[in-house]
Design a protein around this motif. Structure first.
Motif, PDB file in Angstrom:
ATOM      1  N   SER A 205       0.658 116.653 -44.337  1.00  0.00           N
ATOM      2  CA  SER A 205       0.966 116.920 -45.743  1.00  0.00           C
ATOM      3  C   SER A 205      -0.026 117.917 -46.353  1.00  0.00           C
ATOM      4  O   SER A 205      -1.233 117.825 -46.129  1.00  0.00           O
ATOM      5  CB  SER A 205       0.937 115.619 -46.542  1.00  0.00           C
ATOM      6  N   THR A 206       0.495 118.840 -47.140  1.00  0.00           N
ATOM      7  CA  THR A 206      -0.355 119.797 -47.854  1.00  0.00           C
ATOM      8  C   THR A 206      -0.297 119.552 -49.364  1.00  0.00           C
ATOM      9  O   THR A 206      -0.724 120.401 -50.155  1.00  0.00           O
ATOM     10  CB  THR A 206       0.107 121.242 -47.552  1.00  0.00           C
ATOM     11  N   GLU A 207       0.229 118.379 -49.770  1.00  0.00           N
ATOM     12  CA  GLU A 207       0.318 118.044 -51.188  1.00  0.00           C
ATOM     13  C   GLU A 207      -1.070 117.786 -51.778  1.00  0.00           C
ATOM     14  O   GLU A 207      -2.038 117.552 -51.044  1.00  0.00           O
ATOM     15  CB  GLU A 207       1.176 116.779 -51.373  1.00  0.00           C
ATOM     16  N   HIS A 208      -1.159 117.826 -53.100  1.00  0.00           N
ATOM     17  CA  HIS A 208      -2.395 117.445 -53.780  1.00  0.00           C
ATOM     18  C   HIS A 208      -2.765 116.028 -53.352  1.00  0.00           C
ATOM     19  O   HIS A 208      -1.886 115.192 -53.105  1.00  0.00           O
ATOM     20  CB  HIS A 208      -2.182 117.506 -55.296  1.00  0.00           C
ATOM     21  N   ILE A 209      -4.048 115.734 -53.248  1.00  0.00           N
ATOM     22  CA  ILE A 209      -4.506 114.439 -52.751  1.00  0.00           C
ATOM     23  C   ILE A 209      -3.884 113.264 -53.524  1.00  0.00           C
ATOM     24  O   ILE A 209      -3.562 112.224 -52.947  1.00  0.00           O
ATOM     25  CB  ILE A 209      -6.060 114.357 -52.776  1.00  0.00           C
ATOM     26  N   VAL A 210      -3.666 113.426 -54.826  1.00  0.00           N
ATOM     27  CA  VAL A 210      -3.075 112.345 -55.631  1.00  0.00           C
ATOM     28  C   VAL A 210      -1.631 112.098 -55.204  1.00  0.00           C
ATOM     29  O   VAL A 210      -1.225 110.957 -54.967  1.00  0.00           O
ATOM     30  CB  VAL A 210      -3.130 112.678 -57.136  1.00  0.00           C
ATOM     31  N   THR A 211      -0.863 113.166 -55.084  1.00  0.00           N
ATOM     32  CA  THR A 211       0.541 113.062 -54.662  1.00  0.00           C
ATOM     33  C   THR A 211       0.627 112.509 -53.245  1.00  0.00           C
ATOM     34  O   THR A 211       1.431 111.618 -52.951  1.00  0.00           O
ATOM     35  CB  THR A 211       1.212 114.456 -54.717  1.00  0.00           C
ATOM     36  N   LYS A 212      -0.207 113.037 -52.394  1.00  0.00           N
ATOM     37  CA  LYS A 212      -0.227 112.647 -50.978  1.00  0.00           C
ATOM     38  C   LYS A 212      -0.521 111.165 -50.819  1.00  0.00           C
ATOM     39  O   LYS A 212       0.148 110.457 -50.048  1.00  0.00           O
ATOM     40  CB  LYS A 212      -1.294 113.497 -50.271  1.00  0.00           C
ATOM     41  N   LEU A 213      -1.501 110.663 -51.569  1.00  0.00           N
ATOM     42  CA  LEU A 213      -1.886 109.256 -51.445  1.00  0.00           C
ATOM     43  C   LEU A 213      -0.902 108.323 -52.142  1.00  0.00           C
ATOM     44  O   LEU A 213      -0.685 107.197 -51.684  1.00  0.00           O
ATOM     45  CB  LEU A 213      -3.305 109.041 -51.980  1.00  0.00           C
ATOM     46  N   ALA A 214      -0.300 108.777 -53.236  1.00  0.00           N
ATOM     47  CA  ALA A 214       0.726 107.960 -53.895  1.00  0.00           C
ATOM     48  C   ALA A 214       1.885 107.737 -52.936  1.00  0.00           C
ATOM     49  O   ALA A 214       2.387 106.606 -52.789  1.00  0.00           O
ATOM     50  CB  ALA A 214       1.205 108.650 -55.168  1.00  0.00           C
ATOM     51  N   ARG A 215       2.304 108.791 -52.265  1.00  0.00           N
ATOM     52  CA  ARG A 215       3.413 108.689 -51.305  1.00  0.00           C
ATOM     53  C   ARG A 215       3.019 107.813 -50.112  1.00  0.00           C
ATOM     54  O   ARG A 215       3.773 106.932 -49.688  1.00  0.00           O
ATOM     55  CB  ARG A 215       3.822 110.089 -50.825  1.00  0.00           C
ATOM     56  N   PHE A 216       1.829 108.064 -49.582  1.00  0.00           N
ATOM     57  CA  PHE A 216       1.354 107.287 -48.424  1.00  0.00           C
ATOM     58  C   PHE A 216       1.285 105.801 -48.759  1.00  0.00           C
ATOM     59  O   PHE A 216       1.723 104.949 -47.976  1.00  0.00           O
ATOM     60  CB  PHE A 216      -0.025 107.786 -47.989  1.00  0.00           C
ATOM     61  N   HIS A 217       0.739 105.483 -49.937  1.00  0.00           N
ATOM     62  CA  HIS A 217       0.545 104.081 -50.312  1.00  0.00           C
ATOM     63  C   HIS A 217       1.888 103.356 -50.431  1.00  0.00           C
ATOM     64  O   HIS A 217       2.053 102.247 -49.899  1.00  0.00           O
ATOM     65  CB  HIS A 217      -0.210 103.994 -51.633  1.00  0.00           C
ATOM     66  N   ILE A 218       2.843 103.987 -51.085  1.00  0.00           N
ATOM     67  CA  ILE A 218       4.160 103.358 -51.241  1.00  0.00           C
ATOM     68  C   ILE A 218       4.830 103.168 -49.887  1.00  0.00           C
ATOM     69  O   ILE A 218       5.417 102.114 -49.612  1.00  0.00           O
ATOM     70  CB  ILE A 218       5.051 104.201 -52.178  1.00  0.00           C
TER      71      ILE A 218
END
Length: 297
Positions: A205-218
């Protein structure tokens, strides 16, 4: 040293009622209720408003504050220790409370100091100690910049699930249902391939860390790989990656649990990631403010 709601209101220029709301929402670091009275640490910082017009705006603000924090590095051992002490008790309390642990914030602090609380289950004591040990382990992984993997996830889970020895660090072998959730966790035979897929997606993933982690966590919680301890493990993984990226760790408050649960449903039902992004971004922004304030003192 503590101050009253009235004193905090005068100090920060907001109403008594708003101070009580912020205390109830867990937005004032270290505040706790004694009887009917809120006790607020004298050095507590005024919480940021947290309301922003767009995701882009809050992410830009976060990046700017992160750059400011980076300019003050490297932190001294004393600064690192102070920041950790400010965080770990509340984080352990909130993460465990979300999962049903009955220890109060004050009791959690006492347990982590080695004391026993009368009439509270041994399980609750063990969960508090286990969570702190897991966070200490995560902190060591950050120092070594260890890449996230299934093996690391299982090691973190092993420390979290202190009270269920046979299930520690082991993927579940039975189907589960999350009461009230609008998403059904995957069947046991799909856990390994889904976890492998999640690891690849996260690393690429090259998303912003916030977006990346929100997606990963869910998605991690959606797989629900373990029989128990998924929430605590998942939140520790978020902090592992945040700290590796140079951000402060975040503490999702017990008082925000409904918004937290709803963010999962928003994603699974409406494919809307923004609710979890905004939740994470708000917490990260507050933590950056806290770190910068402490480093200015």
């Amino acid at each position: 040293m503590f101050i009253t709601v009235k004193q905090a209101a005068e100090k920060w220029g907001i109403s008594d009622r708003r101070i009580r709301e912020l205390c109830s929402e867990g937005k004032i670091q270290g505040a706790y209720k004694e009887g009917r009275v809120w006790r607020i640490p004298i050095n507590a910082t005024k919480p940021a408003d947290g309301r922003y017009k767009s995701k882009e705006n809050i992410l830009d603000i976060i990046d700017r504050k992160k750059n400011e924090l980076d300019s003050r590095r490297p932190l001294t051992e004393g600064e690192v220790e102070r920041l950790k002490e400010e965080f770990i008790v509340e984080y352990t309390y909130n993460s465990n409370a979300i999962e049903g642990n009955t220890l109060t914030l004050r009791e959690t602090d006492l347990v982590l100091r080695g004391l026993t609380i009368d009439q509270k289950p041994l399980k609750d004591h063990m969960e508090a100690v286990g969570h702190k040990e897991a966070f200490d382990f995560v902190s060591e992984l950050v120092k070594d910049n260890v890449e996230i993997s299934e093996s690391i996830i299982k090691q973190i889970h092993y420390l979290v699930l202190v009270d269920k020895k046979q299930d520690r660090g082991v993927y579940r072998r039975v189907p589960v249902h999350i009461m009230g959730a609008k998403h059904e966790p995957v069947q046991p035979y799909l856990i390994e391939p889904k976890m492998q897929e999640l690891m690849i997606k996260f690393s690429e993933s090259t998303e912003h860390i916030v977006t990346k982690l929100a997606r990963f966590h869910i998605e991690f919680e959606g797989i629900h790989p373990f029989i128990d301890g998924n929430g605590r493990t998942g939140r520790l993984l978020v902090n592992l990656e945040l700290m590796k990226a140079g951000f402060p760790p975040i503490d999702i408050k017990f008082t925000d649990r409904i918004a937290y649960y709803n963010a999962f449903d928003e994603y699974h039902v409406k494919h809307n990631l923004s609710a979890m992004e905004k939740l994470f971004a708000g917490y990260i922004n507050e933590q950056l403010d806290l770190y910068l304030k402490i480093l200015q003192d």
